[in-house]
Every structure is written in C-alpha cells, then in structure tokens.
Design a protein around this motif. Structure first.
Motif, short mmCIF file in Angstrom:
data_model
loop_
_atom_site.label_atom_id
_atom_site.label_comp_id
_atom_site.label_asym_id
_atom_site.label_seq_id
_atom_site.Cartn_x
_atom_site.Cartn_y
_atom_site.Cartn_z
N GLU A 17 0.83 -1.21 0.00
CA GLU A 17 0.00 0.00 0.00
C GLU A 17 0.86 1.26 0.00
O GLU A 17 0.54 2.24 -0.65
N LYS A 18 1.96 1.21 0.72
CA LYS A 18 2.89 2.36 0.74
C LYS A 18 3.59 2.51 -0.60
O LYS A 18 3.74 3.61 -1.12
N LEU A 19 4.00 1.40 -1.18
CA LEU A 19 4.67 1.41 -2.48
C LEU A 19 3.75 1.95 -3.57
O LEU A 19 4.21 2.60 -4.51
N LYS A 20 2.48 1.71 -3.44
CA LYS A 20 1.50 2.13 -4.44
C LYS A 20 1.42 3.65 -4.55
O LYS A 20 1.23 4.17 -5.65
N VAL A 21 1.59 4.37 -3.46
CA VAL A 21 1.34 5.81 -3.47
C VAL A 21 2.56 6.69 -3.23
O VAL A 21 2.53 7.88 -3.51
N ASP A 22 3.65 6.13 -2.70
CA ASP A 22 4.82 6.95 -2.36
C ASP A 22 5.61 7.36 -3.60
O ASP A 22 5.60 6.68 -4.62
N ASN A 23 6.31 8.49 -3.46
CA ASN A 23 7.21 8.96 -4.50
C ASN A 23 8.63 8.48 -4.21
O ASN A 23 9.06 8.45 -3.06
N LEU A 29 6.00 4.81 -8.62
CA LEU A 29 6.35 3.59 -9.35
C LEU A 29 5.18 3.02 -10.14
O LEU A 29 5.38 2.25 -11.07
N PHE A 30 3.96 3.42 -9.77
CA PHE A 30 2.77 2.91 -10.45
C PHE A 30 1.94 4.08 -10.94
O PHE A 30 1.99 5.18 -10.39
N ASP A 31 1.15 3.83 -11.99
CA ASP A 31 0.33 4.89 -12.56
C ASP A 31 -0.81 5.26 -11.62
O ASP A 31 -0.94 4.71 -10.53
N ASP A 32 -1.64 6.18 -12.05
CA ASP A 32 -2.71 6.69 -11.20
C ASP A 32 -4.05 6.02 -11.49
O ASP A 32 -5.09 6.65 -11.35
N GLY A 33 -4.03 4.77 -11.90
CA GLY A 33 -5.28 4.07 -12.18
C GLY A 33 -6.13 3.93 -10.94
O GLY A 33 -5.65 4.07 -9.81
N GLU A 34 -7.41 3.66 -11.14
CA GLU A 34 -8.32 3.55 -10.00
C GLU A 34 -8.30 2.16 -9.37
O GLU A 34 -8.12 2.02 -8.18
N ASN A 35 -8.52 1.14 -10.18
CA ASN A 35 -8.63 -0.22 -9.63
C ASN A 35 -7.43 -1.10 -9.96
O ASN A 35 -7.10 -2.00 -9.21
N VAL A 36 -6.81 -0.85 -11.10
CA VAL A 36 -5.69 -1.67 -11.57
C VAL A 36 -4.56 -0.74 -11.93
O VAL A 36 -4.76 0.26 -12.61
N LEU A 37 -3.37 -1.07 -11.48
CA LEU A 37 -2.23 -0.20 -11.73
C LEU A 37 -1.16 -0.89 -12.56
O LEU A 37 -0.98 -2.11 -12.48
N PHE A 38 -0.46 -0.11 -13.35
CA PHE A 38 0.67 -0.57 -14.14
C PHE A 38 1.93 0.09 -13.61
O PHE A 38 1.90 1.22 -13.14
N MET A 39 3.05 -0.63 -13.71
CA MET A 39 4.32 -0.02 -13.33
C MET A 39 4.66 1.07 -14.34
O MET A 39 4.48 0.89 -15.54
N LYS A 40 5.13 2.19 -13.85
CA LYS A 40 5.56 3.28 -14.72
C LYS A 40 6.97 2.97 -15.22
O LYS A 40 7.74 2.28 -14.56
N TYR A 41 7.29 3.53 -16.36
CA TYR A 41 8.62 3.35 -16.91
C TYR A 41 9.23 4.72 -17.14
O TYR A 41 8.61 5.60 -17.74
#
Length: 128
Positions: A17-23, A29-41
């Motif tokens: 949960e922390k990895l999902k939202v931290d900078n 590291l992940f996009d701003d999707g609502e339900n499903v996230l992709f790793m950013k590149y």
C-alpha cells in the motif's frame, strides 16, 4: 515451510500500500489508475532497478505467502512467470487505453490516418 502468520502478511500489505502511493527517485512507481495499476517506466526506474526490485518483492511474497497487491495488473505476473512473449499487449491496450489500441490496429492494418498521428505527436510535443 515456516508459518509466518499474520505479522508477515500485515507487514507486506503495508509495504504494498505504501509502495502504491509513495514517490521515489523518478516519481511514483505505479500509474494513477483507479482499480488496476501498471508499473511506470522512466529512466530513473531503470537506473534504480525498480521493476527488478518489485519483481523480487512479488516473488518473495508469493513463495512466503505474504500479502499480494491485488491492484497490480495481472499482466505483470504473466511477465514474471511466463516472460514477455506471453503478454498480449493488444488486449491490455484494448481494455485500458482504447485510443492507443485503435492506433495500433490502424498501424497493423496499414489504415492509419497521418493527420491523426501528427495531431497526437503535436499534442505531446513530439517531433515527427
């Protein structure tokens, strides 16, 4: 096998949960999707080896029965287990990025509209 119980699951759930939202260096590291996230590149993610580290953390949670990030797109797990040749990117685009899916189909069928391509490039400050 060692039963790590609820403590390990709680810690890994907090971790995801922390990895999902931290900078981090290079942003989130992940996009701003609502339900499903992709790793950013981006370049920083390669320098810091974020995708490799996330893959190792996913593997560690999997073999030790830790919490699993239910919000991560299943494509990432397919990549980890089966490799990139098994990912149907077209289906992922169709489901999550329809305009890019349509663009790819136009390229594949050789029916693309150059004006659409130029408009897309100009709106993103890309020189064609």
């Amino acid at each position: 096998m060692v039963d790590t119980g609820g403590g390990f699951r709680d810690a890994t759930e907090f971790f995801w949960e922390k990895l999902k939202v931290d900078n981090f260096d290079g942003g989130r590291l992940f996009d701003d999707g609502e339900n499903v996230l992709f790793m950013k590149y981006n370049n920083e993610s390669n320098v810091w080896k974020y995708p490799e580290t996330i893959g190792k953390a996913l593997f560690w949670c999997w073999i030790h029965q830790g919490a699993w990030p239910t919000w991560i797109h299943p494509m990432h797990l397919t990549y980890i287990i089966d490799g990139e040749n098994q990912i149907n990117v077209i289906d992922v685009l169709k489901e999550y990025i329809p305009y890019l899916y349509n663009f790819v189909i136009e390229l594949q069928t050789n029916s693309r509209n150059n004006n659409t391509l130029i408009l897309w490039a100009n709106s993103r400050n890309v020189r064609v």
